[in-house]
Write an enzyme that holds these catalytic residues in place. Structure first.
Site, PDB file in Angstrom:
ATOM      1  N   THR A  27      44.263  40.123  52.728  1.00 50.00           N
ATOM      2  CA  THR A  27      44.242  39.037  53.711  1.00 50.00           C
ATOM      3  C   THR A  27      44.540  37.760  52.937  1.00 50.00           C
ATOM      4  O   THR A  27      44.501  37.749  51.702  1.00 50.00           O
ATOM      5  CB  THR A  27      42.855  38.907  54.374  1.00 50.00           C
ATOM      6  OG1 THR A  27      41.889  38.537  53.384  1.00 50.00           O
ATOM      7  CG2 THR A  27      42.408  40.209  55.036  1.00 50.00           C
ATOM      8  N   ALA A  56      39.824  39.374  49.617  1.00 48.98           N
ATOM      9  CA  ALA A  56      39.319  38.210  50.341  1.00 48.98           C
ATOM     10  C   ALA A  56      39.569  36.987  49.471  1.00 48.98           C
ATOM     11  O   ALA A  56      39.084  36.917  48.336  1.00 48.98           O
ATOM     12  CB  ALA A  56      37.827  38.383  50.602  1.00 48.98           C
ATOM     13  N   ILE A  82      38.022  39.928  45.056  1.00 53.03           N
ATOM     14  CA  ILE A  82      38.150  38.474  45.175  1.00 53.03           C
ATOM     15  C   ILE A  82      39.572  38.039  44.815  1.00 53.03           C
ATOM     16  O   ILE A  82      40.088  38.369  43.747  1.00 53.03           O
ATOM     17  CB  ILE A  82      37.130  37.740  44.268  1.00 53.03           C
ATOM     18  CG1 ILE A  82      35.696  38.140  44.652  1.00 53.03           C
ATOM     19  CG2 ILE A  82      37.317  36.226  44.353  1.00 53.03           C
ATOM     20  CD1 ILE A  82      35.278  37.785  46.075  1.00 53.03           C
ATOM     21  N   LYS A  83      40.166  37.303  45.752  1.00 52.22           N
ATOM     22  CA  LYS A  83      41.551  36.866  45.557  1.00 52.22           C
ATOM     23  C   LYS A  83      41.538  35.400  45.107  1.00 52.22           C
ATOM     24  O   LYS A  83      40.948  34.544  45.771  1.00 52.22           O
ATOM     25  CB  LYS A  83      42.280  37.001  46.890  1.00 52.22           C
ATOM     26  CG  LYS A  83      43.758  37.269  46.799  1.00 52.22           C
ATOM     27  CD  LYS A  83      44.273  37.610  48.195  1.00 52.22           C
ATOM     28  CE  LYS A  83      45.753  37.746  48.212  1.00 52.22           C
ATOM     29  NZ  LYS A  83      46.261  37.813  49.583  1.00 52.22           N
ATOM     30  N   LEU A  84      42.180  35.157  43.978  1.00 49.79           N
ATOM     31  CA  LEU A  84      42.205  33.811  43.392  1.00 49.79           C
ATOM     32  C   LEU A  84      43.649  33.379  43.175  1.00 49.79           C
ATOM     33  O   LEU A  84      44.502  34.212  42.845  1.00 49.79           O
ATOM     34  CB  LEU A  84      41.509  33.834  42.015  1.00 49.79           C
ATOM     35  CG  LEU A  84      40.051  34.291  41.955  1.00 49.79           C
ATOM     36  CD1 LEU A  84      39.630  34.450  40.491  1.00 49.79           C
ATOM     37  CD2 LEU A  84      39.152  33.284  42.661  1.00 49.79           C
TER      38      LEU A  84
END
Ligand code: E4P
Length: 222
Positions: A27, A56, A82-84
């Site tokens: 996402t 996310a 975790i998307k960074l």
């Protein structure tokens, strides 16, 4: 190659999951905004449907704020990734989280050195955006090729996730290069099994089979 769906739409995720071969979900803030739903609630709903990695994204751009934003996301489900963003603070936050055993997806990658840094920081996934590079006249797949070569040269375990896929040809090229994952909109996933000759061939087989069945029913002439 793993196939993820790139959406925050629950119905689309359910349709893709029903194929039985969906490996994960990505996402991003734009995809979530399109749905007009609460982000955390939607992630909970997605994680109930898919047990593979669900990315996310944080919207903070500074290390401490990124970590603070990641904490509640990590409480949602064990499959949250975790998307960074691929910026300096993103690399620092990636290292902090990866050292804790948290899986990180480094997003908005547009050149191979960003991928090298992501791997050095222990990222689980790197997301080069091929479609957006093509959109501005570049060659998105060339970047995938370069990252594959760099990762293979140094045995980095970070998985290449080909993102911003626009059409099935991107998928073919990603698979030929050796991308570990490809994330696609449902429209592309639906195109994967399509070929006009398959449809024509199937129609012909079924018509011929119907003829065979009809002949069987006719009484034999003596
Ligand atoms: C990947 O994780 C991104 O969400 C995505 O692939 C971006 O694609 P777009 O260029 O179609 O927005």
């Amino acid at each position: 190659m793993d196939i993820y769906i790139d959406t925050a739409n629950l119905d689309e995720i359910k349709q893709a999951a029903a194929l039985g071969v969906l490996d994960g979900v990505t996402t991003n803030p734009s995809l979530v905004a399109r749905e007009g739903v609460d982000f955390h609630t939607r992630l909970e709903e997605i994680c109930r449907v898919v047990d593979g990695p669900v990315s996310a994204e944080v919207v903070a751009t500074e290390h401490d704020a990124m970590i603070a934003e990641a904490e509640p996301l990590l409480q949602i489900a064990p499959n949250i990734v975790i998307k960074l963003p691929s910026i300096e603070d993103g690399v620092k936050a990636c290292k902090t989280l990866s050292d804790r055993g948290v899986r990180v997806n480094m997003t908005l990658c547009f050149q191979p050195l960003q991928a090298l840094m992501a791997a050095k920081a222990g990222a689980f996934l790197i997301s080069p955006f091929v479609g957006r590079v093509d959109d501005v006249g570049g060659d998105g797949m060339e970047i995938i090729q370069q990252i594959r070569q760099i990762y293979d040269n140094y045995q980095y375990e970070t998985k290449i996730l080909t993102a911003s896929i626009r059409h099935p040809q991107h998928l073919v090229q990603a698979a030929l290069i050796g991308s570990d994952v490809a994330t696609c909109p449902l429209s592309v996933i639906r195109q994967i099994m399509k070929h006009p000759l398959t449809d024509i061939g199937l129609e012909r087989f079924l018509a011929d089979w119907a003829k065979t069945m009809a002949q069987k029913k006719e009484p034999a002439l003596t």
